[in-house]
Design a protein around this motif. Structure first.
Motif, PDB file in Angstrom:
ATOM      1  N   HIS A 186       0.843  -1.199   0.000  1.00 25.60           N
ATOM      2  CA  HIS A 186       0.000   0.000   0.000  1.00 25.60           C
ATOM      3  C   HIS A 186       0.879   1.250   0.000  1.00 25.60           C
ATOM      4  CE1 HIS A 186      -3.338   2.682   0.729  1.00 25.60           C
ATOM      5  NE2 HIS A 186      -2.732   3.159   1.794  1.00 25.60           N
ATOM      6  N   VAL A 224       1.143   4.725   1.029  1.00 25.79           N
ATOM      7  CA  VAL A 224       0.538   5.723   1.908  1.00 25.79           C
ATOM      8  C   VAL A 224       0.624   7.101   1.263  1.00 25.79           C
ATOM      9  CG1 VAL A 224       0.624   6.752   4.208  1.00 25.79           C
ATOM     10  CG2 VAL A 224       1.163   4.323   3.899  1.00 25.79           C
ATOM     11  N   SER A 264       8.366  -0.982   6.066  1.00 29.02           N
ATOM     12  CA  SER A 264       8.021   0.385   5.693  1.00 29.02           C
ATOM     13  C   SER A 264       9.193   0.978   4.922  1.00 29.02           C
ATOM     14  CB  SER A 264       7.729   1.222   6.944  1.00 29.02           C
ATOM     15  OG  SER A 264       7.541   2.579   6.602  1.00 29.02           O
TER      16      SER A 264
END
Length: 378
Positions: A98, A100, A137
């Motif tokens: 995903h 962000v 991340s």
């Protein structure tokens, strides 16, 4: 952990209906049915357990863009076997990505594998499951630099005869990647700390890896990767083992050579300190060598040859029982030939020779397998 383990498959089930409703089919299915013979089914030293077998392998791949910022990749493999009672082996690999923001990317991944292992203490083939769940991340600093932060959780569960090898592991790390020469050279500096505990014995260790990796594309034919570093160890292996802090080398080297579009050679060497496969030791040093060649003989015939050698070294200082050192060596040689009948159907012939030797020599074994497979791609 079981609830977390099912998170990605449940999410996949919820969205598949919506995607199919829109008329898309972002998946592929490959089924391979094999009939063959194994001359040492249970990998015993005497090698008297020969048997014919039937194996069916179902590979499923699912790749879909859930939105303009979210992607899902799901791969699974189910192995069904008739050559032993415990004959179902599920495998799963899933990644949910995903964005962000244009600079920040999140990735949730899970990998579940089920395999057989052979140990010198229990003998024969023993089944085990291994699961790893991770979150990464990635922050894009600029066109050349990226920063990654990761956390992960893993465990392994074995048959009751070798349950002393069960472990649980948690870890976290940070890495800096840089494009030195775009499309040609990339480097990665990484720091990772993990804590591993064996569930059914009073043994554990903490390890911190520091490594530098460089990947370089020399030309259209050559590509190589080299990684070097150290592992700082803080073991707790019990009163009879040496539990002092120590350091071990961490190294890998890989290369790919494609002299033509029809031929590819691969080679890899790695050395690392990690999880033990012997219940008398807290950990082991492993050196692995892999050589492979793949060649398209014709447009319809593919030939592959793979040689893998693993040397596992158990140091006397890691022995929980106060004994000495031990070594294990495993070799696998696999030859595969595939004939493509048409777009959907192929025939495969596979020959495999495996052998494992122990420093004691008491449980050495070798194994030969041959099978003919029918592969269907949907």
């Amino acid at each position: 952990m079981n609830k977390m383990k099912l998170l990605i498959p449940i999410l996949t089930g919820l969205i598949v209906g919506q995607i199919f409703a829109e008329g898309e089919r972002p998946f592929s299915i490959i089924n391979t049915l094999r009939v063959g013979y194994d001359d040492n089914l249970y990998r015993t030293a005497g090698g008297t357990g020969g048997s014919a077998y039937i194996r069916d392998t179902i590979d499923f791949a699912f790749n879909a863009a859930l939105s303009d910022r979210t992607d899902l990749v799901l791969k699974s493999q189910l192995n069904l076997r008739t050559d032993r009672e415990n004959d179902f082996y599920p495998n799963l690999y899933a990644v949910l990505s995903h964005s962000v923001s244009p600079r920040l990317l999140l990735q949730l991944s899970e990998k579940l594998i089920s395999r057989d292992r052979t140990t010198g203490t229990s003998g024969g083939r023993q089944k085990y499951y291994q699961n790893d769940l991770g979150l990464v991340s990635t922050y894009i600093v600029n066109e050349k630099d990226r920063i990654e932060a990761s956390v992960n959780h893993g465990f392994q569960r074995n048959d009751s005869t070798i349950e002393d090898l069960d472990y649980t592991m948690v870890g976290a790390g940070v890495a800096w990647s840089r494009d030195i020469r775009p499309q040609r050279t990339r480097s990665k500096l990484a720091l990772h700390h993990s804590m591993l505990e064996y569930d059914n014995r009073d043994t554990s260790y903490d390890s911190t890896d520091v490594s530098l990796e460089v990947n370089h594309t020399f030309n259209q034919s050559w590509q190589g990767t080299v990684m070097g570093g150290i592992t700082y160890l803080q073991p707790d292996f019990g009163a009879l083992a040496d539990s002092r802090s120590d350091m071990a080398p961490l190294f890998s080297l890989a290369a790919t050579y494609s002299p033509s579009p029809r031929t590819r050679f691969t080679g890899r060497f790695s050395q690392k300190y990690g999880v033990s496969a012997n219940s008398s030791y807290g950990a082991r040093n492993t050196q692995e060598y892999l050589l492979g060649v793949q060649h398209d003989v014709t447009a319809k015939i593919l030939a592959k040859l793979t040689l893998r050698f693993v040397d596992s070294q158990y140091d006397a200082g890691d022995n929980e029982t106060g004994g000495g050192k031990s070594d294990e060596e495993r070799m696998d040689l696999i030859a595969e030939f595939r004939y493509k009948i048409n777009r959907l159907n192929s025939l495969e012939l596979r020959l495999k020779h495996s052998e494992k030797t122990y420093s004691t020599g008491a449980a050495d074994w070798d194994q030969n397998m041959v099978d003919l497979g029918w592969r269907v791609e949907i």
